[in-house]
Design a protein around this motif. Structure first.
Motif, PDB file in Angstrom:
ATOM      1  N   LEU A 267       0.070 -14.633 -35.804  1.00 28.40           N
ATOM      2  CA  LEU A 267      -0.256 -15.856 -35.060  1.00 28.40           C
ATOM      3  C   LEU A 267      -1.601 -16.415 -35.516  1.00 28.40           C
ATOM      4  O   LEU A 267      -1.727 -17.625 -35.746  1.00 28.40           O
ATOM      5  CB  LEU A 267      -0.293 -15.558 -33.557  1.00 28.40           C
ATOM      6  CG  LEU A 267       1.076 -15.480 -32.867  1.00 28.40           C
ATOM      7  CD1 LEU A 267       0.917 -15.000 -31.437  1.00 28.40           C
ATOM      8  CD2 LEU A 267       1.766 -16.843 -32.894  1.00 28.40           C
ATOM      9  N   VAL A 268      -2.569 -15.541 -35.668  1.00 26.96           N
ATOM     10  CA  VAL A 268      -3.877 -16.004 -36.148  1.00 26.96           C
ATOM     11  C   VAL A 268      -3.713 -16.659 -37.514  1.00 26.96           C
ATOM     12  O   VAL A 268      -4.205 -17.768 -37.772  1.00 26.96           O
ATOM     13  CB  VAL A 268      -4.880 -14.834 -36.239  1.00 26.96           C
ATOM     14  CG1 VAL A 268      -6.138 -15.272 -36.983  1.00 26.96           C
ATOM     15  CG2 VAL A 268      -5.240 -14.335 -34.863  1.00 26.96           C
TER      16      VAL A 268
ATOM     17  N   PHE B  28       5.060  -4.851 -39.379  1.00 30.06           N
ATOM     18  CA  PHE B  28       5.460  -3.892 -38.352  1.00 30.06           C
ATOM     19  C   PHE B  28       6.550  -2.970 -38.871  1.00 30.06           C
ATOM     20  O   PHE B  28       6.476  -1.746 -38.747  1.00 30.06           O
ATOM     21  CB  PHE B  28       5.940  -4.650 -37.107  1.00 30.06           C
ATOM     22  CG  PHE B  28       6.634  -3.775 -36.111  1.00 30.06           C
ATOM     23  CD1 PHE B  28       5.914  -2.888 -35.318  1.00 30.06           C
ATOM     24  CD2 PHE B  28       8.014  -3.837 -35.947  1.00 30.06           C
ATOM     25  CE1 PHE B  28       6.561  -2.076 -34.399  1.00 30.06           C
ATOM     26  CE2 PHE B  28       8.663  -3.032 -35.037  1.00 30.06           C
ATOM     27  CZ  PHE B  28       7.936  -2.148 -34.248  1.00 30.06           C
TER      28      PHE B  28
ATOM     29  N   THR C 190      -3.509   0.112 -24.735  1.00 30.61           N
ATOM     30  CA  THR C 190      -2.516   0.953 -25.406  1.00 30.61           C
ATOM     31  C   THR C 190      -3.221   1.783 -26.470  1.00 30.61           C
ATOM     32  O   THR C 190      -4.381   1.518 -26.804  1.00 30.61           O
ATOM     33  CB  THR C 190      -1.442   0.080 -26.077  1.00 30.61           C
ATOM     34  OG1 THR C 190      -2.107  -0.813 -26.979  1.00 30.61           O
ATOM     35  CG2 THR C 190      -0.660  -0.725 -25.068  1.00 30.61           C
TER      36      THR C 190
ATOM     37  N   LEU D 296       1.980  -9.127 -34.575  1.00 32.48           N
ATOM     38  CA  LEU D 296       2.290 -10.485 -34.116  1.00 32.48           C
ATOM     39  C   LEU D 296       1.004 -11.288 -33.906  1.00 32.48           C
ATOM     40  O   LEU D 296       0.935 -12.469 -34.251  1.00 32.48           O
ATOM     41  CB  LEU D 296       3.105 -10.413 -32.814  1.00 32.48           C
ATOM     42  CG  LEU D 296       3.707 -11.734 -32.331  1.00 32.48           C
ATOM     43  CD1 LEU D 296       4.604 -12.337 -33.408  1.00 32.48           C
ATOM     44  CD2 LEU D 296       4.496 -11.538 -31.059  1.00 32.48           C
ATOM     45  N   SER D 297       0.010 -10.636 -33.358  1.00 35.19           N
ATOM     46  CA  SER D 297      -1.243 -11.376 -33.149  1.00 35.19           C
ATOM     47  C   SER D 297      -1.886 -11.738 -34.485  1.00 35.19           C
ATOM     48  O   SER D 297      -2.433 -12.835 -34.639  1.00 35.19           O
ATOM     49  CB  SER D 297      -2.202 -10.571 -32.283  1.00 35.19           C
ATOM     50  OG  SER D 297      -2.492  -9.354 -32.897  1.00 35.19           O
ATOM     51  N   LEU D 298      -1.801 -10.833 -35.463  1.00 41.19           N
ATOM     52  CA  LEU D 298      -2.333 -11.156 -36.787  1.00 41.19           C
ATOM     53  C   LEU D 298      -1.582 -12.338 -37.397  1.00 41.19           C
ATOM     54  O   LEU D 298      -2.186 -13.265 -37.951  1.00 41.19           O
ATOM     55  CB  LEU D 298      -2.223  -9.943 -37.721  1.00 41.19           C
ATOM     56  CG  LEU D 298      -3.152  -8.765 -37.454  1.00 41.19           C
ATOM     57  CD1 LEU D 298      -2.862  -7.638 -38.430  1.00 41.19           C
ATOM     58  CD2 LEU D 298      -4.599  -9.174 -37.557  1.00 41.19           C
TER      59      LEU D 298
ATOM     60  N   ASP E  93       2.816  -1.290 -34.028  1.00 43.19           N
ATOM     61  CA  ASP E  93       2.943  -1.933 -32.719  1.00 43.19           C
ATOM     62  C   ASP E  93       3.087  -3.430 -32.962  1.00 43.19           C
ATOM     63  O   ASP E  93       2.243  -4.032 -33.626  1.00 43.19           O
ATOM     64  CB  ASP E  93       1.690  -1.636 -31.884  1.00 43.19           C
ATOM     65  CG  ASP E  93       1.713  -2.390 -30.561  1.00 43.19           C
ATOM     66  OD1 ASP E  93       2.773  -2.981 -30.235  1.00 43.19           O
ATOM     67  OD2 ASP E  93       0.675  -2.391 -29.884  1.00 43.19           O
ATOM     68  N   LEU E  94       4.168  -4.007 -32.477  1.00 41.61           N
ATOM     69  CA  LEU E  94       4.425  -5.419 -32.760  1.00 41.61           C
ATOM     70  C   LEU E  94       3.340  -6.325 -32.198  1.00 41.61           C
ATOM     71  O   LEU E  94       3.055  -7.381 -32.742  1.00 41.61           O
ATOM     72  CB  LEU E  94       5.800  -5.830 -32.212  1.00 41.61           C
ATOM     73  CG  LEU E  94       6.296  -7.195 -32.705  1.00 41.61           C
ATOM     74  CD1 LEU E  94       6.444  -7.210 -34.211  1.00 41.61           C
ATOM     75  CD2 LEU E  94       7.600  -7.572 -32.047  1.00 41.61           C
ATOM     76  N   ASN E  95       2.705  -5.894 -31.100  1.00 44.52           N
ATOM     77  CA  ASN E  95       1.606  -6.682 -30.530  1.00 44.52           C
ATOM     78  C   ASN E  95       0.556  -7.015 -31.574  1.00 44.52           C
ATOM     79  O   ASN E  95       0.079  -8.140 -31.685  1.00 44.52           O
ATOM     80  CB  ASN E  95       0.925  -5.874 -29.420  1.00 44.52           C
ATOM     81  CG  ASN E  95       1.609  -6.092 -28.095  1.00 44.52           C
ATOM     82  OD1 ASN E  95       1.831  -7.224 -27.697  1.00 44.52           O
ATOM     83  ND2 ASN E  95       1.967  -5.010 -27.445  1.00 44.52           N
ATOM     84  N   MET E  96       0.207  -5.979 -32.327  1.00 38.32           N
ATOM     85  CA  MET E  96      -0.886  -6.119 -33.297  1.00 38.32           C
ATOM     86  C   MET E  96      -0.469  -7.027 -34.447  1.00 38.32           C
ATOM     87  O   MET E  96      -1.194  -7.950 -34.822  1.00 38.32           O
ATOM     88  CB  MET E  96      -1.260  -4.739 -33.843  1.00 38.32           C
ATOM     89  CG  MET E  96      -1.715  -3.781 -32.782  1.00 38.32           C
ATOM     90  SD  MET E  96      -3.245  -4.351 -32.026  1.00 38.32           S
ATOM     91  CE  MET E  96      -2.964  -3.918 -30.336  1.00 38.32           C
TER      92      MET E  96
ATOM     93  N   MET F 275      -4.225  -0.385 -29.293  1.00 40.28           N
ATOM     94  CA  MET F 275      -5.398  -1.194 -28.955  1.00 40.28           C
ATOM     95  C   MET F 275      -6.666  -0.392 -29.195  1.00 40.28           C
ATOM     96  O   MET F 275      -7.641  -0.887 -29.779  1.00 40.28           O
ATOM     97  CB  MET F 275      -5.310  -1.586 -27.468  1.00 40.28           C
ATOM     98  CG  MET F 275      -6.164  -2.742 -27.114  1.00 40.28           C
ATOM     99  SD  MET F 275      -5.555  -4.082 -28.028  1.00 40.28           S
ATOM    100  CE  MET F 275      -6.482  -5.382 -27.815  1.00 40.28           C
TER     101      MET F 275
ATOM    102  N   PHE G 200       6.961  -9.124 -38.535  1.00 40.11           N
ATOM    103  CA  PHE G 200       7.981  -8.075 -38.607  1.00 40.11           C
ATOM    104  C   PHE G 200       7.950  -7.321 -39.935  1.00 40.11           C
ATOM    105  O   PHE G 200       8.317  -6.150 -39.979  1.00 40.11           O
ATOM    106  CB  PHE G 200       9.378  -8.650 -38.350  1.00 40.11           C
ATOM    107  CG  PHE G 200       9.712  -8.664 -36.889  1.00 40.11           C
ATOM    108  CD1 PHE G 200      10.212  -7.528 -36.280  1.00 40.11           C
ATOM    109  CD2 PHE G 200       9.505  -9.793 -36.127  1.00 40.11           C
ATOM    110  CE1 PHE G 200      10.490  -7.528 -34.924  1.00 40.11           C
ATOM    111  CE2 PHE G 200       9.781  -9.801 -34.783  1.00 40.11           C
ATOM    112  CZ  PHE G 200      10.282  -8.675 -34.174  1.00 40.11           C
TER     113      PHE G 200
ATOM    114  N   SER H 263      -7.316  -0.132 -32.780  1.00 37.42           N
ATOM    115  CA  SER H 263      -7.797  -1.417 -33.300  1.00 37.42           C
ATOM    116  C   SER H 263      -9.297  -1.555 -33.068  1.00 37.42           C
ATOM    117  O   SER H 263     -10.029  -2.050 -33.929  1.00 37.42           O
ATOM    118  CB  SER H 263      -7.018  -2.532 -32.610  1.00 37.42           C
ATOM    119  OG  SER H 263      -7.637  -3.757 -32.826  1.00 37.42           O
TER     120      SER H 263
END
Lengths: 163, 245
Positions: B133-134, B186, B19, B129-131, B124-127, B22, B183, B25
């Motif tokens: 989660l980490v 984001f 994306t 959310l992954s942060l 982008d929620l992907n980014m 991505m 959130f 990033s």
């Protein structure tokens, strides 16, 4: 979990980003945090060391100053003592010299007095002798008779002595 | 102007869809890595230039970490600092001209849509959310490491029914952490993008300027908030249960 797809969340993208983040973490840790934190620590230690050294130097300086002052004071005292002693000695020497000079002068005066006495005695004797001769001469002239000089002399000397 | 909620796909490498976020990033990772290598190549005791700047940032962050985490600061610090640097770089990079405007058109579902090549990463929620989660997973990992598995489990499960209930609530709270962290970031950045795009749509000259300044502040604040929250969670979770009572 339907709303997540609306946000475009895909597990593979999540995983990719996690991996991405961990790689970044590793690189930054290795190349940025480690050297910078190390240099910060080094500098801190160096500054602490420098301050400690400065303190020590200050202390040493104070010590040295105190020592020097003490030494100066002691030297001053010593000098004063020496000076006092020297003055004393000098005074003594002068006094001695005075005494000696006095003695010398006295001696000299005595000597000169004695000399003078001697001279006077000599002069008297001479004068007597001359006077005798003169008297003899005068008597001879008066009496018209030459008395043997030796007799005369004896006679006159006797008279003079009796005089 | 129409901003998609989801990041647009601009291609794929093998099975991995790439994306635009991505891509950005990777760009941010590259920028930070190269900067780090440049800085580290000539680190001297007497600092100069870039080293000075990074020393200031790192020393400030490290002192803060040490104040909160004490002896654990050395372990926590790399994560916290990287979160901050990554987020603030991506936020500010996303404000550069070209983001959201450079792109290409693609036929999608029978109609032509604009695909921007560059997009602010945290929009982008992907980014995010992954942060998040980490952040949360690492926090729990540290908790297990510092407390031991027994004390760690004791935090959540107790024989006392009241504490068991509280523990379960806290367990739910852990999930909430992920949601709130992701959130928040984001939402802030995405909203900023939308505002900037909208204002630029109304009048593109000068008018968006105040909002750009606002976004600079928001970018910093969000990075700081993410960092601070992660640090706080790490400190709280690695403390023994009942120590504060």
């Amino acid at each position: 979990m339907n709303f997540l797809t609306e946000f475009g969340v895909k597990p593979i993208l999540l995983l990719a980003q996690v991996v991405n983040f961990l790689i970044l973490l590793f690189i930054l840790k290795r190349f940025l945090y480690k050297p910078i934190l190390k240099v910060l620590e080094d500098r801190k230690q160096k500054i602490a060391q420098g301050l400690q050294d400065a303190d020590e130097i200050e202390k040493r300086l104070q010590q040295i100053t105190a020592e020097r002052e003490e030494k100066l004071k002691a030297a001053g005292k010593d000098a004063e003592g020496i000076l006092r002693e020297a003055t004393k000695t000098a005074e003594q020497i002068i006094a001695e010299a005075h005494v000696k000079a006095q003695k010398d002068i006295e001696k000299l005066m005595e000597k000169s007095e004695a000399n003078m006495k001697l001279e006077r005695a000599k002069m008297q004797q001479e004068m007597q002798a001359e006077l005798v001769d003169l008297v003899v001469l005068a008597l001879g002239k008066i009496t018209g008779k030459v008395v043997s000089s030796r007799d005369h002399k004896e006679m006159i000397e006797k008279t003079l002595k009796n005089l | 102007m129409n901003i998609e909620l989801a990041a647009e796909q601009i291609g794929h490498i093998g099975a991995l869809p790439v994306t635009n976020t991505m891509l950005m990033s990777w760009v941010v990772t590259a920028i930070l890595s190269i900067t780090a290598i440049i800085v580290s190549r000539k680190v001297t005791l007497v600092p100069a230039g870039l080293q000075n700047f990074f020393e200031f940032v790192i020393e400030y962050a490290y002192n803060m970490t040490e104040e909160l985490a004490h002896s654990k600061a050395k372990v926590f610090f790399p994560f916290i600092m990287t979160f901050f640097l990554f987020i603030i770089t991506s936020n500010w990079l996303g404000l550069l001209p070209g983001f959201g405007t450079i792109g290409f058109n693609e036929i999608k579902d029978g109609k032509e849509t604009f695909i921007p090549l560059l997009r602010s990463i945290n929009a982008d929620l992907n980014m995010t959310l992954s942060l998040a989660l980490v952040s949360v997973i690492v926090t729990h990992f540290f908790a297990v490491r510092y407390l031991g598995i027994k004390d760690y489990l004791k935090k959540w499960f107790a024989l006392n029914p009241i504490f068991l209930f509280v523990g379960l609530l806290e367990l739910v709270g852990e999930v909430t952490k992920v949601v709130s962290l992701s959130f928040r970031l984001f939402g802030n950045i995405f909203a900023g993008e939308v505002v900037l795009a909208t204002i630029a749509g109304i009048f593109a000259f000068v008018a968006p300027l105040p909002f750009y300044f606002l976004e600079i502040i928001v970018g910093f604040v969000q990075a700081a908030v993410f960092m601070m929250l992660t640090l706080t969670f790490m400190v709280l979770l690695t403390e023994k249960h009942g120590e504060e009572h």
